[in-house]
Design a protein around this motif. Structure first.
Motif, mmCIF file in Angstrom:
data_model
loop_
_atom_site.group_PDB
_atom_site.id
_atom_site.type_symbol
_atom_site.label_atom_id
_atom_site.label_comp_id
_atom_site.label_asym_id
_atom_site.label_seq_id
_atom_site.Cartn_x
_atom_site.Cartn_y
_atom_site.Cartn_z
ATOM 1 N N ARG A 75 4.842 6.616 -2.759
ATOM 2 C CA ARG A 75 4.377 7.923 -2.298
ATOM 3 C C ARG A 75 4.957 8.177 -0.912
ATOM 4 N NH1 ARG A 75 -0.046 4.650 -1.050
ATOM 5 N NH2 ARG A 75 -1.058 5.058 0.969
ATOM 6 N N VAL A 76 4.994 9.438 -0.539
ATOM 7 C CA VAL A 76 5.478 9.844 0.778
ATOM 8 C C VAL A 76 4.284 10.172 1.664
ATOM 9 C CG1 VAL A 76 6.672 11.681 2.046
ATOM 10 C CG2 VAL A 76 7.734 10.673 0.011
ATOM 11 N N SER A 123 8.300 17.437 -3.697
ATOM 12 C CA SER A 123 7.490 16.555 -4.541
ATOM 13 C C SER A 123 7.676 16.903 -6.016
ATOM 14 C CB SER A 123 6.016 16.668 -4.142
ATOM 15 O OG SER A 123 5.212 15.797 -4.907
ATOM 16 N N TYR A 130 2.925 13.086 -2.480
ATOM 17 C CA TYR A 130 2.886 12.961 -1.027
ATOM 18 C C TYR A 130 1.493 13.292 -0.529
ATOM 19 C CZ TYR A 130 2.591 17.973 0.015
ATOM 20 O OH TYR A 130 2.149 19.269 0.141
#
Length: 367
Positions: A75-76, A123, A130
């Motif tokens: 994930r960001v 995304s 994110y």
């Protein structure tokens, strides 16, 4: 202007030579913990431009590659630097620079939606989720107070290393008086006491202090960029569940990182990977700068030529397939690292975006 043959060269050297075939495999191997979080951030004191949009897009492209090729849980984490100075709210009094932050002035929300629009679309394109946070994310880390105390205990030596111009550790706390919020930007007048207190001076309201033993007071601390970076690195090093990858522009590579981060780490092997993204350069070879755009109208020539979309993220998002074309371009950089470890001119990037399907922008004022 010199004419050229429009042939693009990618001469190998340094990282582009040694990682030209194995970058993703190498990065994945450095991420030994169950989850992978890619950190990227920005000071939201203006709309995102093509430079920081490119950094964010490259972060998502790297996440997508790790997710797809190695089945990693990725994930960001996008962190807004709300402790950055609010434009127009820096003043100098008796030779000391004071600031009011984006958080203090409540201006974070002005440009936040533009960043969120970019993040949402990237995304979707990448398939990488994110989440966003502010600097309070790091201050809420259970290890934060101990890390701060260890750094403050070395404030004299670290001040000289992290703030070579002032020799002072750049810790600040906004004045707590209602309606004030002034903070000594570089910590020039800070006093460090043996009982774990730090005293700060407001030019209008005098001394105020915090105790490093009081978590709710430690959460008020703010830092300059090198110190903030060092704190993040130390906190991420202590995370036993997550492998962190810090994505940032390549202007923070080289001498900056060597002197202000790596030489100060006792255990660099546990530190997160720092993944540098190409800079986007103007005609002179200087990186695209939000400071010039906001303060000095330095890119009037781009606006006059109908290229404001390169400076304004909201306009860029109104350009047909512009962000899609950019994401395709940065995916190519991640797939072919000889294209990653270098910088690109605005002219070249625009040519690539058009070649990858970007159409006309749709804002009336730019037609």
């Amino acid at each position: 202007m010199l004419q050229h043959d429009r042939v693009v060269h990618h001469p190998l050297g340094g990282a582009s030579y040694y990682f030209k075939e194995s970058l993703l495999k190498y990065v994945n191997a450095q991420c030994s913990r169950p989850a992978v979080v890619l950190h990227v951030g920005a000071q939201p004191n203006c709309t995102p431009h093509i430079g920081n949009i490119t950094t964010i897009a490259t972060c998502f492209a790297l996440g997508a590659a790790l997710q797809t090729r190695f089945a990693r849980n990725v994930r960001v984490k996008f962190v807004f630097v709300d402790s950055a100075p609010s434009p127009g709210h820096e003043i100098v009094i008796n030779g000391v620079k004071y600031q009011r932050s984006l958080k203090q002035m409540g201006t974070l929300e002005e440009y936040k939606p533009a960043f969120i629009h970019v993040l949402d679309r990237l995304s979707e394109l990448s398939g990488v989720p994110y989440e966003t946070a502010t600097q309070s994310f790091w201050r809420a880390n259970p290890a934060f107070p101990n890390v701060i105390r260890s750094l403050v205990a070395r404030h004299e030596t670290l001040g000289a290393r992290l703030s070579p111009e002032t020799g002072r550790l750049a810790i600040r706390v906004p004045c707590p008086h209602e309606g004030c919020g002034l903070a000594d930007k570089h910590g020039l007048n800070n006093e460090y006491h043996s009982d774990d207190r730090i005293a700060f001076i407001c030019p209008e309201h005098g001394e105020h202090h915090i105790s490093l033993m009081a978590p709710h007071e430690v959460e008020r601390l703010e830092f300059n960029t090198p110190l903030r970076n060092l704190i993040r690195i130390l906190l991420c090093s202590l995370d036993t569940d997550t492998s962190w990858i810090m994505c940032t522009g390549s202007d923070y590579a080289g001498f900056y990182q060597e002197q202000l981060t790596w030489r100060l780490l006792e255990q660099p092997a546990t530190a997160p990977v720092i993944f540098y993204t190409p800079l986007i350069l103007d005609w002179s070879g200087a990186k695209l700068s939000k400071g010039l755009y906001v303060k000095e109208d330095g890119y009037k020539y781009l606006v006059d030529a109908g290229h404001r979309y390169l400076l304004d993220g909201e306009v860029f998002l109104q350009t047909r397939d512009g962000l899609e074309a950019l994401f395709k371009e940065v995916q190519d950089w991640v797939d072919k690292p000889y294209k990653l470890f270098r910088n690109y001119s605005l002219e070249y990037l625009e040519m690539q975006l058009v070649a990858r399907g970007m159409g006309e922008h749709e804002w009336e004022e730019d037609k």
